[in-house]
Structures are given as structure tokens and as C-alpha cells.
Scaffold this active site. Structure first.
Site, short mmCIF file in Angstrom:
data_model
loop_
_atom_site.label_atom_id
_atom_site.label_comp_id
_atom_site.label_asym_id
_atom_site.label_seq_id
_atom_site.Cartn_x
_atom_site.Cartn_y
_atom_site.Cartn_z
N ILE A 79 1.08 7.10 0.29
CA ILE A 79 0.53 6.00 1.09
C ILE A 79 -0.96 5.85 0.81
CG2 ILE A 79 0.24 5.09 3.44
CD1 ILE A 79 2.35 7.34 4.24
N CYS A 80 -1.37 4.61 0.58
CA CYS A 80 -2.78 4.33 0.35
C CYS A 80 -3.35 3.74 1.64
CB CYS A 80 -2.92 3.37 -0.82
SG CYS A 80 -4.49 2.56 -0.96
N LEU A 81 -3.90 4.62 2.48
CA LEU A 81 -4.42 4.16 3.77
C LEU A 81 -5.71 4.92 4.04
CD1 LEU A 81 -3.87 2.50 6.38
CD2 LEU A 81 -2.72 4.51 7.29
N HIS B 181 0.81 -1.22 0.00
CA HIS B 181 0.00 0.00 0.00
C HIS B 181 0.84 1.27 0.00
CE1 HIS B 181 -3.92 -1.99 1.67
NE2 HIS B 181 -3.59 -2.43 0.48
N PHE C 71 -8.13 6.62 -3.72
CA PHE C 71 -7.66 5.25 -3.57
C PHE C 71 -8.85 4.35 -3.32
CE2 PHE C 71 -3.56 7.25 -2.17
CZ PHE C 71 -2.82 6.75 -3.21
#
Ligand SMILES: [Zn+2]
Ligand SMILES: [Zn+2]
Ligand SMILES: [Zn+2]
Ligand SMILES: [Zn+2]
Ligand SMILES: [Zn+2]
Ligand SMILES: [Zn+2]
Lengths: 153, 515
Positions: A91-93, A84, A146
Site C-alpha cells: 500500500i502506498c499511503l 495506490h 513512495f
């Protein structure tokens, strides 16, 4: 900036007092951009003996709006391998997106979430389409939609 | 008023004139019959054409913002009474169930706890929301803890100060356009903020925006409701046509603001062409625009003397200023031959088989075929604009005409009717060319082209009269002619649309090119 700076002032006071292990403040000059280092404390081989640097950017309406959080890439601070985390540090959160963000979160809790996200990871790899994303993305992280399809990783 | 109208009269003002009375009648969903008033008829024929049901018109109703609010309030009241829950909670539950009242009541009766949980209402304790001052309270968002700090918590107990709540809600409403599903600011809490609590926490302008957004979700959640797409129009239209019906019917609706649009795809009225064909055609035109651009250009050369001629009105009858040569803008042929042989101008003559055998010729033929239809499509689009310009000038003429001829304001309204007829008919004609592009050639097509030709001739004749100057318009004979032509145009349009819609409903058109 009054709203964000008041809250960040209080966060800073608390950070100067104490921070959880593996998290250290690098710089916090002003209330727009902070740098923090994080380390993974258990013996995860992917991140062993490595330190990662996080850049926080705050908007005037922080913490109503989430901060922009990315990993920096410098000589001694690589971008951690994670399905991620893109190689440009984005950051893909979900907790950093408008939908998943809660104004109760703070710099410390974000660092801890990222720390535990790395701790639990076993895949030494980048997200799918990393190369293409890194080559083509010109948007700021907060404007990217995302698709948080897999929060278990 | 009939009993049916009495039943519906709560939805519309009783001041509506007699002609509009039938508009509010509701038919069954599978009945494409209609009662919408034709907007653009000459006075002479208005009455009898208006009363007839036409196959190409659908039942629909126009709602103003207050009607939409009233509908929601009624549903909320009903659920509030049946389930014995607070109105605010009933509203949240209804939005959660996308306004499907029956399903909500059924599910709630079955397992109320689960339904409340899923809708973000959790365990409910009665009592109105209020701001409180709690001794020793520290806000988790701003970390403020000064004594006397006003704070608020929903039923979930997550408490934040008023300033933070206000900032949070402003962000959600103004920046993110959210309303129906704003959650408690606490991490992971699914509790949804209700209207009463919100009104307590934000300023009046945000309250207004919030309620606007809530109202929007009501329309957006319902399949049979759509917003009128006209800019600045706040009305919504109700129509029973479903997505699956769209290959059999073209549901044109007319808002109170006069905007005519397709309920299926929200584009401007595109009868007789079905939505899917329109989508394909517009895409094709966009893809081929480079090739087609030169054709839709506004200037052409006189076929006789080659001087440049600019089209300045909607009419296709061109007279060269220099050499007085009269020709047809569309086919560049002699106008004198058009009285009877207009036919050559609306149908593309398919090229012979020998030519088509050659691959290159084939692709040229298909391009030429496309350009033939595109040219006519674009021409009507352009002409409608020019007709409108002329009308705007005519409005001034109408005032002059009143003083020149002694006619009253009512007596010059025939020009207004003529202008509207031109606009509507050109809109229809435009789409007949896109429609014809996809048609396979057979005897149905010939009938279609005959209808198209008749309408086209009627429109061009009216368009030409319409361009006359004030002196000419003042003649009583011309007024009668224009009124006759206006009603003739409308009649031809109705015939074309009825025939085409009939065949579409019965699925008997055969397509040469799939769309
Ligand atoms: Zn606060
Ligand atoms: Zn809560
Ligand atoms: Zn409208
Ligand atoms: Zn449509
Ligand atoms: Zn000429
Ligand atoms: Zn012609």
C-alpha cells in the site's frame, strides 16, 4: 519488545471491547503480527460484497515506528483495486511511511483510514507501473520511498 | 598584521605562523586571486613563490566545528535581538529560512503570524519548557495513565509522557538522522521541536548527536560552505565560487587536515581540468575500464629480452635486471633517446587522414587515442602511490640519514618537501592527460603540451633521485640537487596551472570532444 507489547496489549483490550463497523479482528497472537478484515460499507460497486484481509507487522519500537501493513491475497480475500494499492498487496499511503506516521495512530485508526481510502475511490485500477513494481520489488514496504504525489485519490 | 587580518583574526588562532598569516584574507567573490600557502615547496624558493598571487587559486577559509557553532550563535543572537523572540524560536526560524537572515527579518516584519505558522511555531506564549505531572493524564502513545506520570507538551498543547517523547526523539535522531525539522508526535501537527525542549527530553548522548546534526544543516543549507570530505575531518570550508563559475575556474581548496579537494565537486584536487570534464572522464574510464585495464597493469615485458619487469618506483626510467636494457615504461622506447625527445612520450600523434577514412580504422584510432591518454593518466596515478610508498620507506631513511651524516631533523626535511612535490605534481599531471584528451589541436594545445612535457620531465628527474639509497642521499651534492629539482617541479606546475587557468577563465580553450 516491552514498549510495543505494552501498547499493543492495551489496543487489544480495546479492540476486544468494540470495533467500528466493517472492521473485524481475525488473529492477534503475540505482538508481532495481527490479521484484520475490512469491508467497505457504502454501496461502492468496486468493493461491493467483498472482504479484504490486512496483515500488520509490528517492530519492537511500535508505535514510534509505523507498523508494516499489507493486503493479503487468498482464495476468498482479494487485494482491492485501487490506484495506490499494488497487486502484491503493498500500500502506498503516506501515513504508513516514516514521514507521515504519527505514534498517536493505532491499528484501529489505520483500518479506518484504509476503509475510507477505499470508500472514496472511483477508479477500478492499479497504480502506474504495477506490473513492473510487483515483478521487481524485493524490498520491504517500509524501505520503499513512495512518492505521495496525490493524496486525493 | 594588516587591518584586514585584524578584522578576521577572530576566526583563526593568533598562534599561526607568519607564513599562514595571509591565509585568512578575504577577497571579493569574483576575484580568483589567492593567498593559500603552497604546501610543497623546496626551502630555497619558498618565500618568493609563496607571496605571489596565482590565477588558479581561489579564496577560501577553513572553519573548525567551534567556528561553525559560533557563526550560528551570532546569527541567532542577532535575530533574537532584532525580532525580540526567544533564541530557540530564532534558531528554528533561521533553519526554516535556510539561514537567510535578511529574508527572515523582512518576511517576519511583513507578516509575523504567517512566518511563525510556516516554521511550525504557531502562536507563541513566553515561558521556558518544563516537564509536568498532570492529574488524570493519559498518554496517547503508550496509553499509560498511572498517577505521577511525567509528561511534556510544546506550545501546541499536544501532551505525551516523557518515555514516549524520549523514544520518539531517539527514533528521529538516531534512525532517521533528523534534527532541524522534527515535528510534534501528534498527528498532523507541524510544530517543530526546539533545542531547549529537546535537551529536557533526551539523554546527553542524543543531545550531542542532535546538535551535531543541527550544525550539519547549517553547512548543508549554505551554498558557500562545504564539509571537508576527508574521513574523520570535521572542518568546513567557505568559498565564494558558485556552480555557474565552474566552467571557468577549478576551485581547489586545502583543509587544515591537509586534504586538497575541489570545492565544486568535492573530489580530490583535479586542477587543471574543470569539474564537468572530470565527471565525464571518470565516467568514460569506468565504462571503458575493461579495455583499459590491461594497460594499467603493473607489469610489462622488457622490450629486449622479454623478461617480466615489475614497476617498483614512481620513475619511468626502467632498467631490466636481466639484460640491463634501459627503456621508458610509458612508451617502451629507448631511455637514451628520452633526454631530448621526451616530447614523443606525452603527445599522441594523430593518425593520417587516409587511415582515418576507413571507419574501422577510425574507431581503432579513437580507441588508441583514448588509451594513449588513459595510459598516462593511470600511470601517474599509480606512480603517485609508488612514490608515496617510497617516501614511507624514506622516512625511515631520514632517521638513518641523521645518524649517518650528522644532519639534524630539520636538515633532512628536504626529502619531505620532495615527496610532497612529487605527489602534488603527479596529481596535476594525471589530470593534464584527461584535459588533453578533450582538447582540439591548435597552437594553444601545443603550448599546453610543452608545459606538460616540462613538468613531466622535471617530475621524472626528481622521482629518480628520490629512489637513491641512504649512502647516496647522504652526499651534500645530491641534497642540493634534490632541493633544486623540488623547487623546479613546483615552479613548472605553477606555470602550467596558471596558463591553463588563464585560458579557462577567458574561455579560449577549444574542445575536440564535448564534455
Ligand atoms: Zn507515553
Ligand atoms: Zn503538536
Ligand atoms: Zn579536512
Ligand atoms: Zn571539481
Ligand atoms: Zn631485458
Ligand atoms: Zn617514453
Amino acid at each position: 519488545m516491552a514498549f510495543a507489547s505494552k501498547r499493543l496489549g492495551k489496543e487489544l483490550a480495546k479492540i476486544h471491547g468494540s470495533l467500528p463497523p466493517g472492521i473485524t479482528l481475525v488473529t492477534a497472537e503475540g505482538f508481532q503480527e495481527w490479521l484484520l478484515d475490512i469491508q467497505v460499507l457504502d454501496a461502492n460497486p468496486i468493493y461491493m460484497n467483498k472482504t479484504f484481509r490486512l496483515k500488520f507487522k509490528f517492530s519492537p519500537s511500535y508505535p514510534i515506528e509505523p507498523p508494516e501493513v499489507t493486503f493479503l491475497n487468498t482464495a476468498d480475500r482479494p487485494v482491492p483495486m485501487h490506484p495506490h494499492i499494488y497487486s502484491n498487496g503493498i500500500i502506498c499511503l503516506d501515513l504508513l511511511g516514516q514521514q507521515g506516521w504519527s505514534p498517536v495512530q493505532n491499528v484501529e485508526s489505520i483500518c479506518m483510514s484504509l476503509q475510507s481510502m477505499l470508500t472514496g475511490n472511483t477508479k477500478n485500477e492499479r497504480p502506474e507501473g504495477d506490473e513492473q513494481f510487483v515483478a521487481s520489488n524485493r524490498r520491504r514496504p517500509r524501505d520503499i520511498d513512495f512518492y505521495y504525489h496525490d493524496n486525493t485519490v | 598584521m594588516s587591518s584586514e587580518d585584524d578584522f578576521m583574526s577572530g576566526m583563526s588562532s593568533d598562534e599561526d605562523d607568519v607564513l599562514q598569516e595571509s591565509e585568512n584574507e578575504e577577497g571579493s567573490a569574483d576575484d580568483f586571486g589567492f593567498d593559500e600557502p603552497e604546501p610543497d615547496l623546496g626551502f630555497s624558493q619558498k618565500e618568493d613563490v609563496q607571496k605571489k598571487k596565482k590565477i588558479f587559486d581561489v579564496n577560501f577559509k577553513v572553519y573548525q566545528p567551534k567556528d561553525i557553532q559560533a557563526q550560528q550563535d551570532d546569527l541567532i543572537d542577532e535575530v533574537n535581538m532584532i525580532l525580540d523572540i526567544r533564541k530557540e524560536d530564532a534558531a528554528i526560524l533561521l533553519r526554516h529560512f535556510r539561514w537567510n537572515k535578511e529574508r527572515l527579518i523582512e518576511d517576519y516584519m511583513d507578516r509575523p503570524k504567517r512566518v511563525l505558522e510556516a516554521a511550525g511555531l504557531g502562536t507563541n506564549v513566553a515561558g521556558p519548557p518544563k516537564l509536568e505531572v498532570i492529574p488524570g493524564f493519559c498518554c496517547d502513545i503508550c496509553c499509560e495513565d498511572e498517577p505521577g506520570l511525567k509528561s511534556f507538551a510544546m506550545k501546541c498543547g499536544h501532551r505525551f509522557c516523557v518515555t514516549c517523547y524520549n523514544q520518539y526523539l531517539a527514533q528521529k535522531i538516531k534512525e532517521e538522522g533528523e534534527a532541524a525539522r522534527i515535528q510534534c508526535p501528534a498527528e498532523g501537527c507541524k510544530r517543530i521541536i526546539d533545542a531547549k525542549s529537546l535537551d529536557l527530553l533526551v539523554t546527553a548522548d542524543l543531545q550531542q548527536r542532535y546538535h551535531e546534526l543541527l550544525t550539519r544543516t547549517y553547512v548543508e543549507d549554505k551554498e558557500h560552505l562545504k564539509w571537508c570530505p576527508a574521513p574523520d575531518c570535521q572542518n568546513a570550508i567557505e568559498c565564494g565560487i558558485k556552480k555557474k563559475d565552474l566552467d571557468r575556474v577549478v576551485p581547489t581548496v586545502v583543509c587544515d587536515c591537509k586534504h586538497r579537494f575541489c570545492f565544486g565537486c568535492i573530489l580530490s584536487d583535479h586542477q587543471p581540468a574543470p569539474c564537468e570534464l572530470v565527471k565525464r572522464w571518470l565516467k568514460k574510464c569506468a565504462d571503458d575500464s575493461e579495455t583499459a585495464n590491461w594497460i594499467s597493469a603493473n607489469t610489462k615485458e622488457c622490450p629486449k629480452c622479454n623478461s617480466t619487469i615489475e614497476k617498483n618506483g614512481g620513475c619511468n626510467h626502467m632498467t631490466c635486471r636481466k639484460c640491463k636494457h634501459e627503456f621508458c615504461w610509458m612508451c617502451m622506447g629507448l631511455w637514451s633517446e628520452h633526454g631530448t625527445s621526451w616530447y614523443n612520450c606525452n603527445r599522441f600523434e594523430e593518425k593520417s587522414g587516409s587511415e582515418a577514412r576507413d571507419a574501422q580504422a577510425k574507431s581503432r584510432v579513437s580507441l588508441e587515442r583514448y588509451l594513449h591518454y588513459y595510459n598516462r593518466y593511470a600511470n601517474h596515478e599509480q606512480s603517485a602511490k609508488l612514490d608515496k610508498d617510497i617516501y614511507n620507506k624514506t622516512e625511515r631513511k631520514m632517521t638513518q640519514l641523521q645518524s649517518a651524516s650528522g644532519m639534524s631533523w630539520i636538515e633532512v626535511q628536504y626529502l619531505n618537501s620532495a615527496s610532497q612535490a612529487l605527489q602534488t605534481c603527479r596529481q596535476t599531471l594525471k589530470w593534464t592527460y584527461a584535459f588533453a584528451f578533450y582538447l582540439a589541436r591548435n597552437n594553444l594545445t601545443e603550448m599546453f603540451e610543452d608545459n606538460q612535457k616540462d613538468l613531466e620531465m622535471a617530475v621524472e628527474a626528481l622521482s629518480e633521485m628520490f629512489e637513491k639509497n641512504v649512502q647516496e642521499l647522504a652526499e651534500p651534492k645530491l641534497k642540493v640537487e634534490i632541493m633544486d629539482k623540488t623547487s623546479y617541479c613546483n615552479k613548472r606546475r605553477v606555470i602550467l596551472l596558471a596558463d591553463t587557468a588563464d585560458n579557462l577563465a577567458n574561455g579560449v580553450w577549444s574542445w575536440g570532444i564535448d564534455f
